[in-house]
Design an enzyme around this catalytic site. Sequence first.
Site, mmCIF file in Angstrom:
data_model
loop_
_atom_site.group_PDB
_atom_site.id
_atom_site.type_symbol
_atom_site.label_atom_id
_atom_site.label_comp_id
_atom_site.label_asym_id
_atom_site.label_seq_id
_atom_site.Cartn_x
_atom_site.Cartn_y
_atom_site.Cartn_z
ATOM 1 N N ASP A 102 -6.445 1.176 1.545
ATOM 2 C CA ASP A 102 -6.148 0.294 2.991
ATOM 3 C C ASP A 102 -7.043 0.107 3.680
ATOM 4 O O ASP A 102 -8.166 -0.637 2.971
ATOM 5 C CB ASP A 102 -5.454 1.231 3.715
ATOM 6 N N LYS A 118 0.828 -1.251 0.050
ATOM 7 C CA LYS A 118 0.410 -0.124 -0.115
ATOM 8 C C LYS A 118 1.186 1.441 -0.098
ATOM 9 O O LYS A 118 0.732 2.313 -0.968
ATOM 10 C CB LYS A 118 -0.960 0.181 1.248
#
Length: 226
Positions: A150, A132
């Site tokens: 996320d 991420k």
Amino acid sequence: MFIASRRYLHAVTRAEKTERIRKILDAQFPLPEVPLHHADPFTLLVAVLMSAQCTDVRVNQVTPQLFARADTPEAMSQLTSRQIENVIRPCGLAPAKSKNIRALSKILIEHHAGHVPRSFEALEALPGVGHKTASVVMHQAFGEPAFPVDTHIHRLAARWGLSSGKNVAQTERDLKRLFPREEWGKAHLQMIYFGRAHCPARAHDLSQCPICSWAATKRRIAAEAR
Ligand code: SF4
């Protein structure tokens, strides 16, 4: 009480839902700004690393002090982990974050000529940098197509019926199929801003939501009604 048309829910495909959601997101957040203040790929990378389990607002309050002392890998690697930790403490997880910031600064100097690498593989090999974080840097620093997912975006995608992914990796795959490649980064930011503007932590009335009121899945409606 949830009162959206349930007949409509299963009449639309994910692709049709995405089109409607894109229009809503574009209307509400036409030019979403990158929330973390930064001057270049290195300061963005450090800021993203600091943002783990911390708000962007708090990170933006702390980074000016840190970057006043060190805003390059060379200068950062000259600081001790304790010195970095003392500055970034308000962001939480300071011991681990400071060690990672110092260690990755050294790796950038030793293996990447002092630059942040423009590749997922090299970024994800840096300490404290997961997929991420690498995705955020690839898109926001280099303009490469990436859809950072996320837990917040994972949850929204499930609520909107865009993905039934069991984890962020599966949700990322689904969202990448649904949104045009050139809009992945923008859609990521728009979903973050949408969540901040509309999604309260406590249970609430889905019928008041500009998206869930028509896009939520039956399973989601039942879960929210409990
Ligand atoms: S505001 Fe509520 S109903 Fe709307 S997207 Fe967020 S969680 Fe779903």
